[in-house]
Design a protein around this motif. Structure first.
Motif, PDB file in Angstrom:
ATOM      1  N   LEU A 132       0.732  -1.189   0.185  1.00  0.00           N
ATOM      2  CA  LEU A 132      -0.107  -0.149  -0.105  1.00  0.00           C
ATOM      3  C   LEU A 132       0.927   1.345   0.160  1.00  0.00           C
ATOM      4  CD1 LEU A 132      -3.070   1.240   0.096  1.00  0.00           C
ATOM      5  CD2 LEU A 132      -2.561   1.271   2.635  1.00  0.00           C
ATOM      6  N   LEU A 133       2.104   1.100   0.545  1.00  0.00           N
ATOM      7  CA  LEU A 133       2.710   2.411   0.942  1.00  0.00           C
ATOM      8  C   LEU A 133       3.400   2.632  -0.240  1.00  0.00           C
ATOM      9  CD1 LEU A 133       3.951   4.713   2.658  1.00  0.00           C
ATOM     10  CD2 LEU A 133       5.555   3.252   3.431  1.00  0.00           C
ATOM     11  N   GLY A 134       3.997   1.639  -0.994  1.00  0.00           N
ATOM     12  CA  GLY A 134       4.685   1.667  -2.430  1.00  0.00           C
ATOM     13  C   GLY A 134       3.914   2.346  -3.295  1.00  0.00           C
ATOM     14  N   THR A 135       2.517   1.819  -3.323  1.00  0.00           N
ATOM     15  CA  THR A 135       1.523   2.294  -4.180  1.00  0.00           C
ATOM     16  C   THR A 135       1.294   3.751  -4.254  1.00  0.00           C
ATOM     17  OG1 THR A 135       0.844  -0.089  -4.305  1.00  0.00           O
ATOM     18  CG2 THR A 135      -0.741   1.729  -5.385  1.00  0.00           C
ATOM     19  N   ALA A 136       0.844   4.012  -2.818  1.00  0.00           N
ATOM     20  CA  ALA A 136       0.611   5.454  -2.480  1.00  0.00           C
ATOM     21  C   ALA A 136       1.630   6.419  -2.933  1.00  0.00           C
ATOM     22  CB  ALA A 136       0.291   5.694  -1.010  1.00  0.00           C
ATOM     23  N   LEU A 137       3.074   6.124  -2.752  1.00  0.00           N
ATOM     24  CA  LEU A 137       4.164   7.087  -3.172  1.00  0.00           C
ATOM     25  C   LEU A 137       3.963   7.093  -4.897  1.00  0.00           C
ATOM     26  CD1 LEU A 137       6.547   8.530  -2.098  1.00  0.00           C
ATOM     27  CD2 LEU A 137       7.908   6.425  -2.579  1.00  0.00           C
ATOM     28  N   ILE A 159       8.305  -2.427  -0.723  1.00  0.00           N
ATOM     29  CA  ILE A 159       7.697  -1.142  -0.958  1.00  0.00           C
ATOM     30  C   ILE A 159       8.437  -0.850  -2.282  1.00  0.00           C
ATOM     31  CG2 ILE A 159       8.078   1.198  -0.307  1.00  0.00           C
ATOM     32  CD1 ILE A 159       7.996   0.473   2.600  1.00  0.00           C
ATOM     33  N   LEU A 160       9.718  -0.866  -2.582  1.00  0.00           N
ATOM     34  CA  LEU A 160      10.303  -0.613  -3.866  1.00  0.00           C
ATOM     35  C   LEU A 160       9.757  -1.292  -4.892  1.00  0.00           C
ATOM     36  CD1 LEU A 160      14.206  -0.307  -2.828  1.00  0.00           C
ATOM     37  CD2 LEU A 160      12.304   1.394  -2.807  1.00  0.00           C
ATOM     38  N   ILE A 161       9.378  -2.716  -4.828  1.00  0.00           N
ATOM     39  CA  ILE A 161       8.702  -3.463  -5.946  1.00  0.00           C
ATOM     40  C   ILE A 161       7.556  -2.653  -6.317  1.00  0.00           C
ATOM     41  CG2 ILE A 161       7.956  -5.576  -6.627  1.00  0.00           C
ATOM     42  CD1 ILE A 161      10.111  -7.023  -5.016  1.00  0.00           C
ATOM     43  N   SER A 162       6.731  -2.538  -5.350  1.00  0.00           N
ATOM     44  CA  SER A 162       5.464  -1.951  -5.299  1.00  0.00           C
ATOM     45  C   SER A 162       5.457  -0.562  -6.196  1.00  0.00           C
ATOM     46  CB  SER A 162       4.494  -1.915  -4.026  1.00  0.00           C
ATOM     47  OG  SER A 162       4.607  -3.138  -3.363  1.00  0.00           O
ATOM     48  N   PHE A 163       6.393   0.200  -5.618  1.00  0.00           N
ATOM     49  CA  PHE A 163       6.748   1.646  -6.252  1.00  0.00           C
ATOM     50  C   PHE A 163       7.418   1.512  -7.750  1.00  0.00           C
ATOM     51  CE2 PHE A 163       9.715   5.058  -7.125  1.00  0.00           C
ATOM     52  CZ  PHE A 163       8.677   6.050  -7.144  1.00  0.00           C
ATOM     53  N   TYR A 164       8.032   0.516  -8.010  1.00  0.00           N
ATOM     54  CA  TYR A 164       8.569   0.197  -9.392  1.00  0.00           C
ATOM     55  C   TYR A 164       7.621  -0.256 -10.398  1.00  0.00           C
ATOM     56  CZ  TYR A 164      11.616  -1.522 -12.918  1.00  0.00           C
ATOM     57  OH  TYR A 164      12.102  -1.712 -14.196  1.00  0.00           O
ATOM     58  N   SER A 186      10.914   4.203   2.954  1.00  0.00           N
ATOM     59  CA  SER A 186      10.614   2.608   3.448  1.00  0.00           C
ATOM     60  C   SER A 186      11.140   2.616   4.766  1.00  0.00           C
ATOM     61  CB  SER A 186      11.322   1.885   2.454  1.00  0.00           C
ATOM     62  OG  SER A 186      12.586   2.058   2.531  1.00  0.00           O
ATOM     63  N   ILE A 187      12.291   3.293   5.348  1.00  0.00           N
ATOM     64  CA  ILE A 187      12.833   3.008   6.530  1.00  0.00           C
ATOM     65  C   ILE A 187      12.044   2.855   7.764  1.00  0.00           C
ATOM     66  CG2 ILE A 187      14.658   3.919   8.141  1.00  0.00           C
ATOM     67  CD1 ILE A 187      15.591   2.957   5.386  1.00  0.00           C
ATOM     68  N   PRO A 188      10.959   3.429   8.136  1.00  0.00           N
ATOM     69  CA  PRO A 188      10.122   3.619   9.146  1.00  0.00           C
ATOM     70  C   PRO A 188       9.601   1.918   9.047  1.00  0.00           C
ATOM     71  CG  PRO A 188       9.912   5.457   8.477  1.00  0.00           C
ATOM     72  CD  PRO A 188      10.544   4.890   7.471  1.00  0.00           C
ATOM     73  N   ILE A 189       9.029   1.627   7.997  1.00  0.00           N
ATOM     74  CA  ILE A 189       8.310   0.381   7.898  1.00  0.00           C
ATOM     75  C   ILE A 189       9.478  -0.849   7.982  1.00  0.00           C
ATOM     76  CG2 ILE A 189       6.906  -1.328   6.229  1.00  0.00           C
ATOM     77  CD1 ILE A 189       5.841   1.407   7.453  1.00  0.00           C
ATOM     78  N   PHE A 206      -0.524   2.299   7.494  1.00  0.00           N
ATOM     79  CA  PHE A 206      -1.891   2.922   6.712  1.00  0.00           C
ATOM     80  C   PHE A 206      -2.206   4.272   6.712  1.00  0.00           C
ATOM     81  CE2 PHE A 206      -6.592   3.719   6.808  1.00  0.00           C
ATOM     82  CZ  PHE A 206      -6.861   3.043   5.552  1.00  0.00           C
ATOM     83  N   LEU A 207      -1.841   4.902   7.914  1.00  0.00           N
ATOM     84  CA  LEU A 207      -1.885   6.383   8.133  1.00  0.00           C
ATOM     85  C   LEU A 207      -0.920   7.099   7.111  1.00  0.00           C
ATOM     86  CD1 LEU A 207      -2.841   6.723  11.731  1.00  0.00           C
ATOM     87  CD2 LEU A 207      -4.337   6.902   9.835  1.00  0.00           C
ATOM     88  N   LEU A 208       0.405   6.262   7.079  1.00  0.00           N
ATOM     89  CA  LEU A 208       1.393   7.207   6.169  1.00  0.00           C
ATOM     90  C   LEU A 208       0.920   6.959   4.689  1.00  0.00           C
ATOM     91  CD1 LEU A 208       4.141   8.265   6.898  1.00  0.00           C
ATOM     92  CD2 LEU A 208       5.231   6.093   6.411  1.00  0.00           C
ATOM     93  N   SER A 209       0.556   5.815   4.463  1.00  0.00           N
ATOM     94  CA  SER A 209      -0.285   5.734   3.155  1.00  0.00           C
ATOM     95  C   SER A 209      -1.269   6.947   2.603  1.00  0.00           C
ATOM     96  CB  SER A 209      -0.614   4.448   2.816  1.00  0.00           C
ATOM     97  OG  SER A 209       0.426   3.610   3.030  1.00  0.00           O
ATOM     98  N   ILE A 210      -2.036   6.804   3.570  1.00  0.00           N
ATOM     99  CA  ILE A 210      -3.422   8.030   3.474  1.00  0.00           C
ATOM    100  C   ILE A 210      -2.641   9.319   3.115  1.00  0.00           C
ATOM    101  CG2 ILE A 210      -5.137   9.001   4.576  1.00  0.00           C
ATOM    102  CD1 ILE A 210      -5.789   6.164   3.139  1.00  0.00           C
ATOM    103  N   GLY A 211      -1.769   9.713   4.098  1.00  0.00           N
ATOM    104  CA  GLY A 211      -1.004  10.838   4.114  1.00  0.00           C
ATOM    105  C   GLY A 211      -0.420  11.271   2.601  1.00  0.00           C
ATOM    106  N   LEU A 212       0.347   9.951   2.014  1.00  0.00           N
ATOM    107  CA  LEU A 212       0.870  10.355   0.890  1.00  0.00           C
ATOM    108  C   LEU A 212      -0.485  10.372  -0.429  1.00  0.00           C
ATOM    109  CD1 LEU A 212       3.534   7.398   0.879  1.00  0.00           C
ATOM    110  CD2 LEU A 212       3.842  10.013   0.683  1.00  0.00           C
ATOM    111  N   PHE A 213      -1.637   9.663  -0.136  1.00  0.00           N
ATOM    112  CA  PHE A 213      -2.676   9.747  -1.092  1.00  0.00           C
ATOM    113  C   PHE A 213      -3.155  11.250  -1.195  1.00  0.00           C
ATOM    114  CE2 PHE A 213      -3.074   4.981  -0.938  1.00  0.00           C
ATOM    115  CZ  PHE A 213      -2.819   4.703  -2.471  1.00  0.00           C
TER     116      PHE A 213
END
Length: 306
Positions: free
Chosen positions: A35-40, A167-172, A186-189, A295-302
């Motif tokens: 989710l985070l990689g996609t949000a980014l 995260i990097l694969i999801s972003f890539y 990705s460091i905090p995760i 989840f909240l970090l991803s929402i923040g990015l979205f």
């Protein structure tokens, strides 16, 4: 009528056995990074939701299979019994054949492999190599002659592959690139996924020590391990605050701070506890911290990019 009711009960029990075998409280460790990689990736264009779903399901299947390999090999090595805390219990409590558990794990790997082919066909075939390495790590986490979980490196390996790499694969697969910001976010995760394993090892410290494991929690001791857990939680939040102060991301990421009370509950839940059953709420809170934070970090990015 009695027979019909009995069948329903047995069917429900059977479903619960297989569900518990996946160790569902750990599956968010696979969901959050995707989710985070996609949000980014939102800032770079439209999201391919089929690729997102394929990546999400594949990651969850690999995590579930890893848990099943854990169940199988801990039983095979005589580490689990019907009184063991925190396991699925399919083998030692519910009479499922060990070979069935192992076979199911490989079956989930097979489905994840097919999903991986779809992902590679729509992005890059180099990802096949990375995906196979991730699957190998999942297997050798508790399988093989020297399981990763029995060493001091379990937290780092789990955090790296289940955090940074996913995260990097999801972003890539959404953008066709890897950026410095995608690594930094990705460091905090990476930290929090590793702490799920640390919480598990704190809970199992005495039993692991008796069985010859050399986990980080054993090497540094229970008190230091609990303090490390608390410090890791703090670092995760400070990291996000630092990214916002540095101007790398918008203040919307600060909504992840809402998860702080859950982290505090997890940390305090281990203090003064020595029995595994007493530490289960704290371990659950640790996994929930990763879930809510991510989840909240991803929402923040979205919110920042749409």
């Amino acid at each position: 009528m009695e027979t019909y009711t009995s069948n329903i009960v047995e069917s429900d029990k059977g479903w619960r056995i297989w569900w518990q075998l996946t160790r569902p409280h750990t599956l968010t460790a696979a969901f959050v990074p995707v989710l985070l990689g996609t949000a980014l990736a939102v800032q770079y264009g439209d999201i391919d939701w089929l690729l997102f779903l394929a990546m999400l399901v594949a990651s969850i299947l690999i995590q579930a299979a890893t848990n099943m390999f854990n169940e199988y090999y801990d039983f095979a090595r005589g580490l689990d019994n019907e009184k063991s805390i925190g396991i699925g219990g399919a083998i030692v409590r519910n009479g499922v054949k060990p070979s069935t558990v192992k076979g199911l794990a490989f079956g989930l790997y097979g489905i994840a492999f097919l999903l991986g082919l779809y992902i590679c066909a729509n992005s890059s075939w180099w990802l096949a190599v990375i995906g196979l390495v991730c699957m190998a790590v999942g297997y050798f986490y508790t399988g093989g002659p020297v399981p990763i979980a029995y060493t001091p490196f379990g937290e780092i390996v789990a955090g790296f592959f289940m955090g940074i790499v996913i995260i990097l694969i999801s972003f890539y697969i959404q953008t066709g690139m890897v950026t410095s910001l995608s690594v930094i976010i990705s460091i905090p995760i990476f930290i929090l996924v590793g702490m799920i394993l640390m919480a598990n090892n704190i809970r199992d410290l005495d039993g692991d020590k008796e069985n010859g494991r050399k986990t980080l929690a054993i090497l540094i001791g229970r008190k230091s391990a609990i303090n490390l857990l608390g410090a890791a939680f703090a670092l995760s939040y400070v990291w996000v605050i630092g990214l916002v102060i540095a101007g790398s991301f918008t203040p919307w990421l600060l909504i992840s701070l809402i998860s702080i009370p859950k982290a505090v509950k997890a940390y305090k839940g281990f203090i003064g506890k020595t029995m595994p059953i007493q530490m289960m709420p704290a371990m659950k809170a640790t996994a929930q911290t990763n879930t809510i934070f991510g989840f909240l970090l991803s929402i923040g990015l979205f919110i920042s990019y749409i």
